[in-house]
Design a protein around this motif. Structure first.
Motif, mmCIF file in Angstrom:
data_model
loop_
_atom_site.group_PDB
_atom_site.id
_atom_site.type_symbol
_atom_site.label_atom_id
_atom_site.label_comp_id
_atom_site.label_asym_id
_atom_site.label_seq_id
_atom_site.Cartn_x
_atom_site.Cartn_y
_atom_site.Cartn_z
ATOM 1 N N THR A 246 21.185 24.618 -17.543
ATOM 2 C CA THR A 246 20.633 25.531 -18.549
ATOM 3 C C THR A 246 21.769 26.235 -19.273
ATOM 4 N N ASP A 247 22.635 26.891 -18.491
ATOM 5 C CA ASP A 247 23.785 27.590 -19.072
ATOM 6 C C ASP A 247 25.024 26.703 -19.173
ATOM 7 N N PHE A 248 25.063 25.640 -18.400
ATOM 8 C CA PHE A 248 26.196 24.718 -18.423
ATOM 9 C C PHE A 248 25.762 23.363 -17.886
ATOM 10 N N LYS A 249 26.549 22.337 -18.188
ATOM 11 C CA LYS A 249 26.309 20.984 -17.682
ATOM 12 C C LYS A 249 27.461 20.602 -16.760
ATOM 13 N N GLY A 250 27.170 19.741 -15.785
ATOM 14 C CA GLY A 250 28.183 19.417 -14.789
ATOM 15 C C GLY A 250 28.325 20.603 -13.844
ATOM 16 N N GLY A 251 29.467 20.676 -13.136
ATOM 17 C CA GLY A 251 29.750 21.852 -12.320
ATOM 18 C C GLY A 251 28.971 21.979 -11.037
ATOM 19 N N ARG A 252 28.374 20.877 -10.555
ATOM 20 C CA ARG A 252 27.687 20.941 -9.269
ATOM 21 C C ARG A 252 28.706 21.034 -8.134
ATOM 22 N N PHE A 253 28.316 21.676 -7.048
ATOM 23 C CA PHE A 253 29.159 21.723 -5.846
ATOM 24 C C PHE A 253 28.815 20.491 -5.016
ATOM 25 N N ILE A 254 29.843 19.738 -4.611
ATOM 26 C CA ILE A 254 29.595 18.449 -3.967
ATOM 27 C C ILE A 254 30.285 18.356 -2.612
ATOM 28 N N PHE A 255 29.493 18.099 -1.581
ATOM 29 C CA PHE A 255 30.021 17.799 -0.252
ATOM 30 C C PHE A 255 30.231 16.287 -0.162
ATOM 31 N N THR A 256 31.428 15.876 0.232
ATOM 32 C CA THR A 256 31.734 14.447 0.322
ATOM 33 C C THR A 256 31.534 13.978 1.754
ATOM 34 N N ASP A 257 30.297 13.673 2.100
ATOM 35 C CA ASP A 257 29.982 13.192 3.444
ATOM 36 C C ASP A 257 30.398 11.731 3.600
ATOM 37 N N GLN A 258 30.310 11.229 4.805
ATOM 38 C CA GLN A 258 30.841 9.896 5.112
ATOM 39 C C GLN A 258 30.163 8.787 4.313
ATOM 40 N N HIS A 259 28.831 8.820 4.231
ATOM 41 C CA HIS A 259 28.108 7.721 3.601
ATOM 42 C C HIS A 259 27.593 8.042 2.206
ATOM 43 N N LEU A 260 27.488 9.332 1.873
ATOM 44 C CA LEU A 260 27.047 9.714 0.534
ATOM 45 C C LEU A 260 27.483 11.137 0.243
ATOM 46 N N ASN A 261 27.412 11.509 -1.031
ATOM 47 C CA ASN A 261 27.721 12.870 -1.441
ATOM 48 C C ASN A 261 26.427 13.678 -1.519
ATOM 49 N N ARG A 262 26.489 14.942 -1.107
ATOM 50 C CA ARG A 262 25.341 15.840 -1.239
ATOM 51 C C ARG A 262 25.708 16.977 -2.186
ATOM 52 N N THR A 263 24.846 17.216 -3.151
ATOM 53 C CA THR A 263 25.175 18.178 -4.200
ATOM 54 C C THR A 263 24.326 19.445 -4.090
ATOM 55 N N VAL A 264 24.951 20.548 -4.492
ATOM 56 C CA VAL A 264 24.261 21.826 -4.626
ATOM 57 C C VAL A 264 24.321 22.202 -6.105
ATOM 58 N N GLU A 265 23.155 22.356 -6.708
ATOM 59 C CA GLU A 265 23.092 22.733 -8.120
ATOM 60 C C GLU A 265 23.070 24.258 -8.224
ATOM 61 N N PRO A 266 24.041 24.848 -8.921
ATOM 62 C CA PRO A 266 24.088 26.308 -9.026
ATOM 63 C C PRO A 266 22.822 26.899 -9.652
ATOM 64 N N ARG A 267 22.420 28.021 -9.104
ATOM 65 C CA ARG A 267 21.270 28.783 -9.594
ATOM 66 C C ARG A 267 21.657 30.259 -9.524
ATOM 67 N N LYS A 268 21.317 31.021 -10.523
ATOM 68 C CA LYS A 268 21.728 32.424 -10.568
ATOM 69 C C LYS A 268 21.234 33.165 -9.330
ATOM 70 N N GLY A 269 22.161 33.759 -8.589
ATOM 71 C CA GLY A 269 21.827 34.486 -7.368
ATOM 72 C C GLY A 269 21.832 33.625 -6.125
ATOM 73 N N ARG A 270 22.046 32.333 -6.254
ATOM 74 C CA ARG A 270 22.054 31.427 -5.100
ATOM 75 C C ARG A 270 23.326 31.613 -4.283
ATOM 76 N N VAL A 271 23.177 31.618 -2.966
ATOM 77 C CA VAL A 271 24.322 31.724 -2.061
ATOM 78 C C VAL A 271 24.423 30.444 -1.234
ATOM 79 N N LEU A 272 25.603 29.865 -1.229
ATOM 80 C CA LEU A 272 25.912 28.694 -0.402
ATOM 81 C C LEU A 272 26.936 29.121 0.634
ATOM 82 N N ILE A 273 26.640 28.887 1.917
ATOM 83 C CA ILE A 273 27.607 29.182 2.978
ATOM 84 C C ILE A 273 27.793 27.934 3.839
ATOM 85 N N TYR A 274 29.010 27.776 4.381
ATOM 86 C CA TYR A 274 29.291 26.597 5.205
ATOM 87 C C TYR A 274 30.549 26.815 6.035
#
Length: 317
Positions: A246-274
């Motif tokens: 909406t505000d930008f394109k691209g810029g997803r946060f991507i975990f590079t797991d062994q067999h595939l990548n898992r993405t987190v799409e930013p959302r206003k107020g969203r918190v990602l912890i790991y």
């Protein structure tokens, strides 16, 4: 005699008629066989087409090695994934006594920070960006040190004579309150006493764009393992200040797991912890348009690497 001849001729004509009808009968019997063959060919053709489509779908899916872990369109109360910790990472926690976890994981929630808090933090960053932005694609603001990207270097925003007109004590208090919320979320989801984890470096605001890199720091899309890239970094957190797609394109946060990548799409107020070990190797997808705003909030179990919260009175001269 004449009657006999007539009867013989009549019998002969009947036989001839029967003989003539046989081909017709034979021809009649071949029609259903032809139809059956035609129907079989049609069914076989359909089977071949369907099989071909299934093969295409299978191999297309096999080569699609990206799976969305958290969509921007979702309002997530909480979503997690358990992971296998590495020995080295676990040993780094054991070195600090009670700061120990049973399992590694990643977790996303849209309920830790309010929309008003996210908006207030975005205003802090946007005020700072009026004083300077990177010439490349990654502008950063560190409220702890005062470092702000400007051109191809950093300036210290706290040396600005009228800094008190730029920030207020309320700005710093909001930043401290939000970090405290995130700290307690990390402690809760990893089963650690919150008193045993501390904010650490590198904690900063970021504004990422599609500009070509000017310095190595602008190449924010390079994969990394947080606890190897930053000494003392045991837990990582990101708070997103605007919306993917909406505000930008691209810029997803991507975990590079062994067999595939898992993405987190930013959302206003969203918190990602790991957890910050190799189980959560990651990178940020390059932004293609717009500006992606976020805050990086790492934590450590080593008190020697703890950061004191900034304030207007402490950080201004």
């Amino acid at each position: 005699m004449t009657d006999l001849v007539k009867r013989l001729k009549s019998k002969s004509n009947v036989n001839d008629n029967n003989a003539a009808e046989k081909p017709k009968s034979a021809s009649y019997e071949t029609i259903p066989t032809f139809k059956r063959n035609k129907t079989s060919l049609r069914v076989l053709s359909r089977i071949v087409i369907i099989t071909s489509l299934l093969i295409v779908v299978y191999f297309t899916s096999a080569h699609d090695k990206t799976k969305t872990f958290a969509k921007q369109s979702e309002m997530l109360v909480g979503k997690g994934q358990m992971l296998q910790c590495t020995v080295d990472y676990m040993n780094s926690l054991v070195d600090h006594g009670r700061c120990f976890i049973k399992e590694c994981k990643r977790y996303v929630s849209d309920k830790i920070i309010t929309a008003e808090e996210a908006e207030g933090l975005l205003e802090i960053l946007q005020k700072a960006l009026k004083e300077g932005e990177s010439a490349g694609g990654a502008s950063t603001l560190d409220l702890h040190s005062g470092h702000l990207s400007k051109g191809d270097h950093f300036i210290n925003i706290y040396y600005k004579p009228d800094i008190k007109k730029l920030f207020s004590e309320e700005d710093f208090q909001l930043y401290a309150n939000v970090k405290e919320k995130v700290r307690h979320a990390v402690a809760h989801h990893f089963g650690v006493n919150p008193a045993l984890i501390y904010p650490t470096r590198p904690g900063y605001f970021s504004a990422l764009t599609s500009k070509d890199p000017v310095t190595p720091l602008d190449k924010y899309w390079q994969p990394q393992i947080d606890y190897l890239s930053h000494r003392g970094n045991h837990f990582s957190a990101y708070l997103y200040l605007n919306n993917y797609n909406t505000d930008f394109k691209g810029g997803r946060f991507i975990f590079t797991d062994q067999h595939l990548n898992r993405t987190v799409e930013p959302r206003k107020g969203r918190v990602l912890i790991y957890t910050s070990g190799p189980e959560n190797r990651n990178y940020i997808e390059r932004v293609t348009s717009g500006t992606r705003y976020a805050i990086n909030i790492p934590f450590t179990c080593n008190k020697d690497f703890a950061l004191e919260e900034p304030s207007l009175s402490k950080n201004t001269l």
